[in-house]
Design a protein around this motif. Structure first.
Motif, PDB file in Angstrom:
ATOM      1  N   ASP A 114       0.683  -1.138  -0.024  1.00  0.00           N
ATOM      2  CA  ASP A 114      -0.105   0.094  -0.052  1.00  0.00           C
ATOM      3  C   ASP A 114       1.069   0.992  -0.130  1.00  0.00           C
ATOM      4  N   HIS A 182      -1.533   2.172   9.276  1.00  0.00           N
ATOM      5  CA  HIS A 182      -2.084   0.995   9.874  1.00  0.00           C
ATOM      6  C   HIS A 182      -1.231  -0.222   9.620  1.00  0.00           C
ATOM      7  N   HIS A 189      -5.433  -3.701   6.052  1.00  0.00           N
ATOM      8  CA  HIS A 189      -5.634  -2.993   6.758  1.00  0.00           C
ATOM      9  C   HIS A 189      -5.649  -3.911   8.335  1.00  0.00           C
ATOM     10  N   ALA A 213       2.076   0.438   7.387  1.00  0.00           N
ATOM     11  CA  ALA A 213       1.883   1.550   6.323  1.00  0.00           C
ATOM     12  C   ALA A 213       1.729   3.015   6.933  1.00  0.00           C
ATOM     13  N   GLU A 215       1.242   6.899   6.593  1.00  0.00           N
ATOM     14  CA  GLU A 215       0.625   7.732   5.398  1.00  0.00           C
ATOM     15  C   GLU A 215       0.135   8.950   6.051  1.00  0.00           C
ATOM     16  N   GLU A 246       2.333   7.773   1.227  1.00  0.00           N
ATOM     17  CA  GLU A 246       2.371   6.435   2.114  1.00  0.00           C
ATOM     18  C   GLU A 246       3.575   5.560   1.664  1.00  0.00           C
TER      19      GLU A 246
HETATM   20 CO    CO Z   1      -2.939   2.774   3.960  1.00  0.00          CO
END
Ligand code: CO
Ligand code: MF3
Length: 281
Positions: A114, A182, A189, A213, A215, A246
């Motif tokens: 991500d 996350h 997630h 992740a 962001e 991110e």
């Molecule tokens: Co994300």
């Protein structure tokens, strides 16, 4: 006190996540190269979709709680979760693209990546360019803080410090609080939530095998926001512009590897005197 379980990945699992991450990096690079005045956000989404098909990966955004596209594209006052459509990119627009994918592992598991970037279409206004730069700087300061730090709370502290330094240099930005980073692994997630601002809680202890992740989302005005009637697109209440950066970051013994950067984060970490922990072979 109850704490959510955080999935710890093995080195082989992190290598699979790097495969996903590098596909995400390639997808976002292709989208970025196509951003120009006159292009619609739906055309950019189609480029992302074709790239994932060519690499045999699946978008983890498409179908997520019914989300209808491969990536999110958020323009100007849109902060996050913009749905690609007939909106035409114009000169000076602030364009954020957020996307991810999953690749197959063993036992039916899928491993996720991500990432997001922001670009300001030329000719860029100085304050828009500064907004995106401060957001990207906040992301890298947070990644460096995770590489060196003991507790998850260093992420929000690092972003707040970059925001404070920007303010001292004449760039005023606000941190969006309702949307957070996350954990990521066999789902896009996972716990823990990764806050982009400081709190009194120091947060969970950072451990090798965690993948986060990170962001940050910043605006050039107020941080207040609302969701449009499409039930996805989040916009600033005051119409100010927003930026979003991110990366998916693996925590390893002695540091980090940025899985959604083709160089593992080497260029971004250099100014902090850090190098990524290698994942070879
Ligand atoms: Co994300
Ligand atoms: N922007 C979110 C993130 O980076 C994911 C988007 S969910 C989607 O974590 F459904 F909009 F795709």
């Amino acid at each position: 006190m109850f704490r959510e379980r955080i999935q710890l990945k093995t080195l082989d699992e992190i290598r699979l996540m790097r495969s996903a991450g590098h596909i995400v990096a390639g997808m976002l690079a292709e989208v970025r190269a196509a951003i120009a005045p006159g292009v619609t956000t739906a055309e950019l989404d189609a480029i992302a979709d074709a790239y994932l098909v060519s690499r045999g990966a699946l978008s983890n955004f498409k179908g997520y709680h019914g989300y209808p596209a491969t990536v999110c594209i958020s323009v100007n006052e849109e902060i996050v979760h913009g749905i690609p459509g007939e909106r035409v990119i114009g000169v000076g627009d602030v364009v954020s693209v957020d996307g991810g994918c999953s690749v197959a592992g063993t036992g039916g598991k899928r491993w996720h990546g991500d990432s997001a970037f922001t670009v300001v279409v030329d000719p860029a206004a100085d304050d828009d360019a500064a907004l995106s730069t401060v957001t990207e700087d906040g992301l890298w300061a947070a990644i460096a803080a995770v590489a060196r730090g003991q507790r998850l709370g260093v992420v929000g502290d690092a972003i707040e410090q970059v925001v404070a330094e920007a303010a001292a240099n004449g760039t005023t930005v606000a941190i969006v609080q309702e949307y957070v980073g996350h954990g990521i692994g066999t789902e896009m997630h996972q716990p823990p939530e990764v806050l982009n601002y400081s709190t009194r809680e120091r947060g969970v202890r950072l451990k090798p095998g965690m993948v986060l992740a990170i962001e940050p989302m910043l605006t050039g005005g107020g941080a207040g926001n609302r969701t449009l009637e499409d039930r996805w697109t989040v916009v600033t209440r005051d119409g100010s512009r927003a930026a979003h950066w991110e990366h998916s970051v693996a925590i390893l013994p002695g540091g980090v590897n940025v899985l959604t950067a083709l160089d593992g984060g080497a260029a971004g970490l250099e100014r902090f005197g850090l190098t990524p922990v290698p994942l070879e072979p």
